[in-house]
Design an enzyme around this catalytic site. Structure first.
Site, PDB file in Angstrom:
ATOM      1  N   GLN A 114       0.851  -1.192   0.000  1.00  0.00           N
ATOM      2  CA  GLN A 114       0.000   0.000   0.000  1.00  0.00           C
ATOM      3  C   GLN A 114       0.892   1.248   0.000  1.00  0.00           C
ATOM      4  O   GLN A 114       2.062   1.166  -0.356  1.00  0.00           O
ATOM      5  CB  GLN A 114      -0.947  -0.028   1.221  1.00  0.00           C
ATOM      6  CG  GLN A 114      -2.050  -1.097   1.121  1.00  0.00           C
ATOM      7  CD  GLN A 114      -3.182  -0.681   0.163  1.00  0.00           C
ATOM      8  OE1 GLN A 114      -3.191   0.420  -0.415  1.00  0.00           O
ATOM      9  NE2 GLN A 114      -4.140  -1.604  -0.041  1.00  0.00           N
TER      10      GLN A 114
ATOM     11  N   CYS B  96     -12.663  -9.799 -34.016  1.00  0.00           N
ATOM     12  CA  CYS B  96     -12.749 -10.563 -32.763  1.00  0.00           C
ATOM     13  C   CYS B  96     -13.262 -11.977 -33.031  1.00  0.00           C
ATOM     14  O   CYS B  96     -14.194 -12.173 -33.810  1.00  0.00           O
ATOM     15  CB  CYS B  96     -13.669  -9.835 -31.791  1.00  0.00           C
ATOM     16  SG  CYS B  96     -13.869 -10.675 -30.210  1.00  0.00           S
TER      17      CYS B  96
ATOM     18  N   HIS C 151     -18.026 -11.213 -24.824  1.00  0.00           N
ATOM     19  CA  HIS C 151     -17.143 -10.405 -25.680  1.00  0.00           C
ATOM     20  C   HIS C 151     -16.153  -9.574 -24.846  1.00  0.00           C
ATOM     21  O   HIS C 151     -14.954  -9.524 -25.164  1.00  0.00           O
ATOM     22  CB  HIS C 151     -17.949  -9.477 -26.586  1.00  0.00           C
ATOM     23  CG  HIS C 151     -17.075  -8.479 -27.269  1.00  0.00           C
ATOM     24  ND1 HIS C 151     -16.323  -8.794 -28.381  1.00  0.00           N
ATOM     25  CD2 HIS C 151     -16.764  -7.196 -26.959  1.00  0.00           C
ATOM     26  CE1 HIS C 151     -15.604  -7.749 -28.729  1.00  0.00           C
ATOM     27  NE2 HIS C 151     -15.853  -6.762 -27.888  1.00  0.00           N
TER      28      HIS C 151
END
Lengths: 378, 378
Positions: free
Chosen positions: A188, A303, A334
């Site tokens: 962090q 695609c 997708h």
């Protein structure tokens, strides 16, 4: 006897890395994008669809599963893999981020956090020990140390939170019992580079098999995020995987792979899907727009996902207008495919030493589309 | 040149029939159950999932598609098969049933029906010619004559409606132009056996390649439905398929196969799924019940569907409690599979001349479970 977890660095190009993380449920080839299954399901898709689109690692949320159905029930059902029928690797977060950001009320002290359930208002308490116990019940392959995620630009808050995060990391490390789970420590420090360096050094010193980078992509600028990653990258050991929590977009993934990150997760692809938006490498399409009413083309001509291979924009828009669930399924498939295949491509060009050309092509194409096709941005 | 449609009766046992209906998009083996994809999608499942669970024929609704996205848009997209990516046979209804039952307001005359859209309140008109034109735009393999579905027990209403239904059937028969679609005439007549006989005779006389039976399972008793089917079965020619619209439950399907029905459709499996209920041959389980919280068993131990092979009742209940879409998908897959495999089994036992034993086993097992396991009924 085999060592259940090990990380092999297979190739580096500048600071970008291609590797493989071996887990008891299979290998994770990195860079990797993990879709998020908050409530033991990646929203709107089946495990088979996830597998078919190329997912290897998925993430589930400890806070949500602890509250419902309960980690003991999941354990009774044979653990998260059997419960949700995901045979590949799973990662759980520590519950810290949700407790700090989602709970209506919470009281923090040096020992842990008391918080109110968002489901029924009941009171609960997480400590580092409790987070590990819950994650051991859930049974993911990769589990996370319990940390405090502070507002990124508040220096005093980050100093206090970092001390706690470090003390809690050590407690998590000590209490962890299962040998078939890899516990990652979390770095962090907000946007403060000295705190980030200090945190990376301390967390690395504890000997975790992998490291997560938390508290980024939570409101700081891209430049601040990149600077924090730069210092963490220089500080963390090279022979352990690095997981950037909660990122992200295609461009963020590329920029962070360039800064040495191996693993990503984000709700973005499934959340966008439920809001009718398709991710592509060059922008986003909101399929609810009337411009797609008669559009016979797939979301993305290039695609190879199930959605783009079988359905037109016009059909998906019809599903959205008709409020049919299938729209969320097809868009989720997708969108997840897009991010997973982006990390697959990044891995390949790192292995082939062709990352530079890939990255410059990516950003040139994105700029070209943004200039020529305003309809592609939402 | 091949004849696009023909029906072969392969075996009969008493009045039950096993056959095959050849269509341009493949063979429909009967008896068959067709899941309903009202808005060009069977709710919550992909075409691939439908194919994997064994669906051959699916139904879509003319009224809904005419209003949204519009039959001309579907035609522009290459027709319903390409639009929704279903490569198998499709059946569309005429729109009549929805216009009469769903529309807020409608005015009927001998030429057609004027009605108000449930989506935006706009006014529209269907005539027999318009219904056929819309169905020719949609492009299903099997299309339906435009008919009037009357309240089943109102004699005077049924007499008037039947005259209209018969006149409209003839107009549909005349106007139909596409040769790659089979137009079925619809037998009406409510619960009145003389009207049913008269209707079956008249509709059969027109020479349709198949016959539908409408206006049943709409509020009449089972005995009334069976009596109507008995008279229709005696009257319709044996060499054409018979389709009972809007049925049904496992027991209704069996009772109607025993009365000569070949084809069924019903929203029941997907509607139950969205209301958390699983269909089995012996009853229904509502998975929201707390009794399933820790239940590690599948919905149905003997079921080979994707859901039962991979997920427990406890997991599905968790998805329901967490309001996850996947619950509707998994329950839809199981419920549709249950009805499709029931008709597959009926077909096989008719071919094997073992129908009697199958039917008596079915009802004995159902009675046994009802007596011993009250939790199985909702």
């Amino acid at each position: 006897m085999t060592i259940p977890f090990s990380f092999e660095l297979q190739a580096c190009q500048d600071r970008a890395r291609a590797g493989v993380f071996h887990t008891p449920h299979g290998d994770v080839l990195t860079p990797v994008f993990a879709p998020v299954g908050t409530q033991a399901t990646v929203k709107a898709v089946t495990p088979t669809q996830l597998q078919e689109l190329g997912a290897s690692l998925i993430l589930s949320n400890t806070y949500h599963l602890y509250l419902r159905p309960g980690d003991e029930l999941v354990s009774d059902m044979g653990g998260l893999h059997l419960f949700m029928n995901w045979t590949g690797p799973i990662l759980t977060d520590s519950g810290g981020f949700q407790v700090f950001s989602l709970a209506d009320t919470r009281t923090i002290d040096d020992d842990g956090v008391t918080f109110k359930s968002h489901i029924d208002g009941s009171m609960h308490r997480f400590t580092p020990e409790k987070s590990i116990a819950v994650q051991e019940n859930l049974g993911a392959d990769i589990i996370m140390a319990f940390d405090e995620c502070a507002p990124p630009t508040d220096r005093a808050y980050n100093e206090r939170a970092l001390a706690r995060t470090h003390a809690w990391a050590e407690r998590c490390f000590r209490v962890k019992a299962r040998t078939d789970q890899a516990l990652f420590g979390i770095v962090q420090g907000g946007i403060f580079l000295d705190l980030r360096k200090n945190s990376a050094e301390y967390i690395a010193s504890l000997g975790f098999p992998g490291h997560a980078i938390g508290g980024l992509s939570v409101g700081e600028t891209k430049a601040e995020m990149h600077a924090a990653l730069d210092i963490v990258d220089l500080t963390l050991p090279n022979d352990k995987p690095r997981y950037l929590m909660g990122v992200g977009t295609p461009e963020d993934i590329i920029n962070c792979v360039l800064r040495g990150v191996d693993m990503f997760d984000c709700v973005l692809p499934t959340r966008l899907a439920r809001h009718h938006a398709a991710l592509t490498r060059t922008g986003r399409l909101n399929l609810i727009n009337a411009t797609y009413t008669h559009d016979i083309h797939p979301i993305d001509e290039g695609c190879f996902c199930y959605t783009c291979q079988h359905f037109s924009r016009a059909y998906i828009r019809h599903l959205i207008m008709a409020k049919e669930m299938l729209s969320a399924t097809l868009l989720s498939i997708h969108n997840i495919y897009t991010l997973i295949h982006l990390t697959d491509d990044l891995r390949q060009v790192i292995l082939d030493n062709k990352l530079d050309g890939f990255v410059s092509n990516f950003f040139e194409e994105k700029a070209r589309v943004a200039n020529t096709d305003q309809s592609k941005t939402i």
